[in-house]
Design a protein around this motif. Structure first.
Motif, PDB file in Angstrom:
ATOM      1  N   UNK A  46       0.839  -1.204   0.000  1.00  0.00           N
ATOM      2  CA  UNK A  46       0.000   0.000   0.000  1.00  0.00           C
ATOM      3  C   UNK A  46       0.869   1.248   0.000  1.00  0.00           C
ATOM      4  N   UNK A  77      -3.562   0.251  -6.958  1.00  0.00           N
ATOM      5  CA  UNK A  77      -4.826  -0.427  -6.671  1.00  0.00           C
ATOM      6  C   UNK A  77      -5.165  -1.445  -7.759  1.00  0.00           C
ATOM      7  N   UNK A  79       3.137  -5.454   4.839  1.00  0.00           N
ATOM      8  CA  UNK A  79       1.728  -5.262   5.165  1.00  0.00           C
ATOM      9  C   UNK A  79       1.093  -6.633   5.227  1.00  0.00           C
ATOM     10  N   UNK A 108      -1.971  -7.384   5.585  1.00  0.00           N
ATOM     11  CA  UNK A 108      -3.355  -7.495   5.084  1.00  0.00           C
ATOM     12  C   UNK A 108      -3.400  -7.843   3.612  1.00  0.00           C
ATOM     13  N   UNK A 158      -4.421   5.659   3.862  1.00  0.00           N
ATOM     14  CA  UNK A 158      -3.331   4.851   4.381  1.00  0.00           C
ATOM     15  C   UNK A 158      -3.778   3.844   5.436  1.00  0.00           C
ATOM     16  N   UNK A 170      -4.514   0.273   6.822  1.00  0.00           N
ATOM     17  CA  UNK A 170      -3.766  -0.956   6.558  1.00  0.00           C
ATOM     18  C   UNK A 170      -4.610  -1.927   5.737  1.00  0.00           C
ATOM     19  N   UNK A 171      -5.915  -1.675   5.653  1.00  0.00           N
ATOM     20  CA  UNK A 171      -6.800  -2.609   4.966  1.00  0.00           C
ATOM     21  C   UNK A 171      -7.057  -2.220   3.517  1.00  0.00           C
ATOM     22  N   UNK A 172      -6.419  -1.131   3.042  1.00  0.00           N
ATOM     23  CA  UNK A 172      -6.834  -0.578   1.748  1.00  0.00           C
ATOM     24  C   UNK A 172      -6.644  -1.563   0.593  1.00  0.00           C
TER      25      UNK A 172
END
Lengths: 194, 194
Positions: free
Chosen positions: A72, A80, A191, A193, B75, B77-79
């Motif tokens: 991210x 994205x 990250x 996630x 920003x 963390x789950x984006x």
């Protein structure tokens, strides 16, 4: 063991397939780039890439799919779309019961050249040497997909991903884990996630 | 017209369905949350959410799927997981030939309350009133999914997305376009790659 590497991207998604034989001998099987047109709506682009990935998975029936781990933090305007294509690759693999692995670009460079910050040309050169290719795979996205697959093959047996227990590692595994941690720190951490 | 709203998320993915009748009369049809377990591997979580979305799409056969537009700038963390689930919703819609629309949280708030920065409670309150519900839909993710669907229904006919030509707009469409631009500026602009 057949390893299919994915270098995710919405405009160009690289796919590289290698065979990892005895004594970690690696051989080239296939390389290609799946494309979608930037002028198309996002949903149709995702469908095009997904269908292309499914066709590759069904043709080669890999034992594992290795996908670039997306961050991210990277403030590229494409992050994205890249994350979404990585998600489609994970979905297509899960639908077929094929295990997936995620490796960061630093992990890939480290595994192939011994240097997590190696320049692109050096990585390409090593991909050619490792797979005994006479010329670099093109376009560059394709080389990155092969590098993903090679990284997965070359990681030490039982290589530890961050956060796992490290008590019972061999010397080689410990060395790998330390190098991975360094590479991760250099990128601001992984990250979890993604 | 049946509109299915998606509030994407990897742990909880909201789905809200409304019927938009004559004179823009909106009625509640369905609301639910599709869940995946954080302790599962990422690929299986994506598969769970994808299967859940496909089941909803096949049950309701919506005329359009409206999905929250995700921003790389956020920003959280789950984006990336959120972006991936939005991608799965687009894929599932495209596979069924259902058109998709993307609306930002600001667009949703603006369409429902007249204020792009409205607090969550105000949006929930308006969702209840617009759909004549006796109590707020729960959990909150579900309300956001209904709000997505309502936003798509309430936007002015032929509402202009940023970057399109604005010469031939009605007064209401121009007002909408201006408000959209303001809302976008407040979020640092729209990422066109998403």
């Amino acid at each position: 063991m057949l390893i299919l590497g994915v270098d995710p991207g919405l405009t160009r998604c690289g796919v590289g397939v290698i065979e990892a034989g005895a004594s970690r001998r690696l051989s080239f099987v296939h390389v290609d780039v799946i494309r979608s047109k930037p002028e198309q709506p996002q949903d149709l682009r995702l469908l095009t890439i997904y269908n292309g990935l499914c066709a590759k998975f069904d043709r080669f029936i890999p034992d594992v799919v290795s996908i670039e781990r997306v961050f991210a933090q990277e403030n590229r305007s494409t992050v994205l779309g890249t994350a979404q294509v990585a998600g489609l690759a994970m979905l297509a693999a899960a639908q077929r019961g094929i295990p997936t692995a995620l490796h960061t670009p630093s992990e890939v460079k480290l595994a192939i050249t011994g240097n997590g910050m190696a320049p692109k040309a050096q990585v390409e050169n090593m991909v050619m040497r490792i797979l005994s290719l006479n010329e670099p795979p093109k376009p560059a996205d394709a080389a990155d997909a092969l590098a993903q697959a090679i990284c997965h093959a070359l990681r030490p047996a039982g290589a530890i991903q961050g956060g796992e227990r490290e008590e019972h590692l061999t010397a080689a595994q410990r060395q790998w884990a330390v190098a991975m941690q360094k590479a991760r720190r250099g990128r601001g951490g992984i990250k979890r996630d993604m």
